[in-house]
Enzyme design. Structure first.
Site, mmCIF file in Angstrom:
data_model
loop_
_atom_site.group_PDB
_atom_site.id
_atom_site.type_symbol
_atom_site.label_atom_id
_atom_site.label_comp_id
_atom_site.label_asym_id
_atom_site.label_seq_id
_atom_site.Cartn_x
_atom_site.Cartn_y
_atom_site.Cartn_z
ATOM 1 N N SER A 180 39.344 -47.095 59.091
ATOM 2 C CA SER A 180 40.106 -48.218 58.559
ATOM 3 C C SER A 180 39.628 -48.505 57.151
ATOM 4 C CB SER A 180 39.905 -49.463 59.427
ATOM 5 O OG SER A 180 40.608 -50.573 58.900
ATOM 6 N N ARG A 425 44.391 -41.521 59.188
ATOM 7 C CA ARG A 425 44.892 -42.159 60.412
ATOM 8 C C ARG A 425 46.189 -42.880 60.089
ATOM 9 N NH1 ARG A 425 46.434 -43.062 64.955
ATOM 10 N NH2 ARG A 425 45.248 -43.969 66.669
ATOM 11 N N THR A 461 42.402 -55.594 62.098
ATOM 12 C CA THR A 461 41.249 -55.611 62.996
ATOM 13 C C THR A 461 41.106 -56.955 63.672
ATOM 14 O OG1 THR A 461 40.118 -53.997 61.587
ATOM 15 C CG2 THR A 461 38.778 -55.214 63.159
ATOM 16 N N CYS A 612 51.058 -33.335 57.318
ATOM 17 C CA CYS A 612 49.781 -33.284 58.034
ATOM 18 C C CYS A 612 48.627 -33.228 57.038
ATOM 19 C CB CYS A 612 49.723 -32.076 58.963
ATOM 20 S SG CYS A 612 48.104 -31.850 59.745
ATOM 21 N N CYS A 636 42.865 -30.717 63.944
ATOM 22 C CA CYS A 636 43.527 -32.018 64.107
ATOM 23 C C CYS A 636 42.565 -33.194 63.925
ATOM 24 C CB CYS A 636 44.183 -32.081 65.479
ATOM 25 S SG CYS A 636 45.098 -33.605 65.766
ATOM 26 N N CYS A 642 52.157 -36.257 62.810
ATOM 27 C CA CYS A 642 53.152 -35.277 63.266
ATOM 28 C C CYS A 642 54.004 -35.838 64.396
ATOM 29 C CB CYS A 642 52.457 -33.992 63.705
ATOM 30 S SG CYS A 642 51.233 -34.194 65.015
#
Length: 667
Positions: A180, A425, A461, A612, A636, A642
């Site tokens: 984050s 992310r 958060t 990606c 990954c 994706c």
């Protein structure tokens, strides 16, 4: 009930020693425990323990002096005594080594597990899986899941009752998959653990300055800052959740990292009663290896899903029970965040400095922006967030991030520094309009799985933590007071989460028509209407539908990385500590294997190879010079881009073996 694992003792030794992913330390540690199961935990002193790839930078320590991973080794010993597993490597492989008995049968050694533990362990002949039962099972050891676990145990202490609480986490350790920004608003933590300052939470850098820039290719123009970060802190969220994990453990929560929830368990009435973890030791061709282990069933009277953005189990539950339709919610919309943590020169470091930007390198039709936060110890976090409803299939978020670092206002700060870690992310940006009904038969969805991010604040958060706390209180009411879990939904609507997200509801959809209209509408919302608009804007197309065909768009030429400020993907991927066992079934599956070659490549110029951020997808020519999609699943980062952006929704993201994926320590 007996469970047998027929493995030759010689083959165990050979297979472990041959595995490149298992260190000599892991093997020695396993042998020690096999020979002396009651041995004490390995000391975390430098001379006695090997380096931990996930804690190589500022490793988290628990109050008793053990590193966080060693503290969980003790939990693993407890877990193995209940279900018969023992951790042997960070790659996620496990062997049944609790309560060992050796006997001879047909010339091979048989490891025999006997008995059960406290009536919690059972054997299902129907599913051939071990089963453990808890009062509450939480999937995901992030801020929401750990907040729920802590609040449940706090209420148990307050009311003098005991509820068993289990948290299962697919990362190799708590915090390994957490990424984050993060400018942290401590509002929820103040409610959950008011003494966090005295208890040495890894929150020590208050925001000291707040700037907002509009970037052109050569300039940075200061704008009035719409953020109010007074009283907030610049933190590493992966470090915070590790600390929260120790707090949860101290209250009696059982936390089991390295186990990936891959299947939902239902009863005859279609009520969710638990999850099953992935089988371990399955080869790429589907055959069982010598170290094969069947998955485990974790059953709970209440299930709380806290998997984070685009959680695979959560998405299945939402679809099965039509939770988004139940509230008439709009589709979720997403962004991809790409981040690096740098160590910079001392004279350039300004702890607590916060900068956000809009504009370059993104075009005016693409929503997004960058952030630059000064942490402690000469560290800074720099990242780019790109909304996944971008139109041009040639856009490459990773390459846009590399360009950003060469901006004249940013480049001087990074020069002379070095990258410590890289990651990516996705995040929810749908906000108030996209929140599903969060209660389903048998449980509830909490945190970013439901989508409580406040987009204009760029913070989720504190809202994720609060949702976990509210769900915990509702769960306690169900189990101890005979109430209904719908009280969680009522509590959400009466909480500051609801008020905050309602006031922010029009910011993100304001940018559907471009940067300038978005700035105008959001400025009106922020400074004049202050969230009291008489209307609620709607989101545009779902992200995958927003992608235009390639013939309508212009290709984008990106500069080659210089190896100083910008880097190629393999270099960055190495810095993420990503690791998957190569010989396992691919967890990225094509619903129709023909679509990449027949649709995505000719119509959209193969966008998988660009959206990606880990080069999982590559188009390579075959012997007939026809482009074929190659999936490098071992790369990954578990970002879920994706699963979201594929134009035909042809990629299904499923969990790999537990313990695989990135290994973040300061993200």
């Amino acid at each position: 009930m007996l469970r047998l694992l027929s493995i030759s003792s010689k083959s165990i030794s050979n297979s472990l020693r041959k595995s490149s992913s298992i260190s000599s330390y892991s093997f020695t540690h396993l042998e020690t425990h096999l020979c002396n199961p009651t041995s004490s935990p390995i000391s975390s002193n430098p001379s006695g323990s090997p380096p931990n790839q996930f804690n190589s930078i500022n490793p988290a320590k628990t109050p008793d002096g053990y590193s966080f991973s060693h503290r969980f080794d003790r939990n693993f010993s407890s877990f193995s005594s209940k279900i018969g597993f023992c951790k042997v490597s960070s790659s996620g492989y496990w062997l049944n080594c609790a309560n060992l008995r050796t006997c001879e049968r047909n010339g091979s050694a048989v490891l025999r597990v006997q008995g059960s533990v406290s009536g919690m362990r059972s054997f299902s002949s129907e599913s051939d899986r071990e089963s453990m039962e808890y009062d509450v099972v939480i999937v995901g050891a992030g801020p929401a899941g750990l907040s729920a676990a802590i609040r449940l145990k706090q209420m148990c202490i307050e009311k003098g009752v005991d509820l068993s609480v289990c948290v299962v986490e697919k990362g190799a350790e708590v915090g390994a998959h957490i990424l984050s920004g993060n400018v942290f608003e401590p509002r929820a933590l103040d409610e959950l653990l008011p003494q966090w300052k005295q208890e040495e939470a890894p929150i020590s850098v208050p925001v000291s300055s707040d700037k907002f820039w509009f970037l052109t290719k050569k300039r940075a123009f200061s704008l009035p800052c719409p953020f109010d970060n007074k009283g907030n802190y610049v933190i590493s969220l992966s470090q915070l959740v590790r600390w929260m994990g120790t707090k949860a453990e101290e209250l009696g929560v059982e936390i089991y990292p390295g186990f990936a929830a891959s299947e939902i368990l239902y009863d005859a009435k279609d009520t969710v009663i638990g999850i099953a973890t992935n089988d371990m030791g399955v080869a790429k061709d589907g055959s069982k290896k010598e170290i094969f282990q069947r998955g485990v069933e974790l059953k709970g009277r209440i299930m709380l899903l806290a998997e984070g953005c685009r959680g695979s189990i959560s998405e299945k539950v939402m679809k099965k029970y039509n939770l988004r339709e139940k509230r008439h919610a709009q589709h979720q919309t997403y962004a991809l965040g790409i981040k690096e943590v740098w160590e910079i020169e001392e004279d350039k470091h300004n702890p607590g400095s916060v900068i956000h930007t809009l504009g370059w390198p993104l075009d005016q039709k693409t929503y997004g922006g960058s952030f630059l936060y000064h942490l402690q110890d000469r560290q800074i976090a720099i990242g780019l967030v790109v909304a996944l409803n971008y139109q041009n299939p040639f856009l490459n978020p990773y390459e846009e991030f590399q360009k950003l670092k060469h901006h004249p206002a940013i480049k001087p700060l990074l020069e002379g520094g070095s990258v410590l870690q890289y990651g990516a992310r996705t995040l929810n940006e749908g906000g108030f309009q996209s929140i599903p009904y969060p209660v389903f038969p048998g449980g509830a969805i909490i945190g970013c799985s439901a989508g409580f991010l406040n987009v204009p604040k760029i913070k989720g958060t504190h809202t994720a933590m609060k949702s976990g706390m509210l769900a915990a209180e509702a769960t306690f009411g169900v189990l101890q007071e005979g109430l209904n879990l719908e009280t969680y939904w009522d509590a959400l609507q009466n909480s500051w989460i609801w008020e905050e997200l309602y006031r922010a509801r029009n910011y993100r959809p304001a940018f559907e028509h471009g940067l300038i209209p978005g700035l105008a509408i959001s400025g009106l919302e922020h400074y004049i209407l202050k969230g009291r608009s008489p209307f609620t804007l709607k989101h545009g197309k779902p992200d995958h539908e927003a992608t235009k065909v390639a013939r309508l768009c212009s290709p984008i030429q990106y500069p080659k990385p210089d190896g100083v400020l910008s880097f190629d993907v393999p270099t960055s991927l190495h810095r993420s500590n990503t690791n998957h066992e190569h010989d396992q079934p691919a967890h990225l599956r094509l619903r129709d294997p023909k679509i990449p070659e027949q649709v995505n490549s000719p119509d959209y110029a193969g966008p998988e190879s660009r959206y990606c951020p880990a080069r999982v997808y590559e188009y390579n020519p075959d012997e007939k010079s026809q482009l074929k999609l190659q999936i490098n699943a071992q790369n990954c980062l578990h970002c879920k881009a994706c699963d979201i952006k594929d134009p035909k929704q042809n990629i299904e993201w499923t969990v790999p073996e537990g313990g695989g994926g990135p290994g973040y320590s300061v993200m």
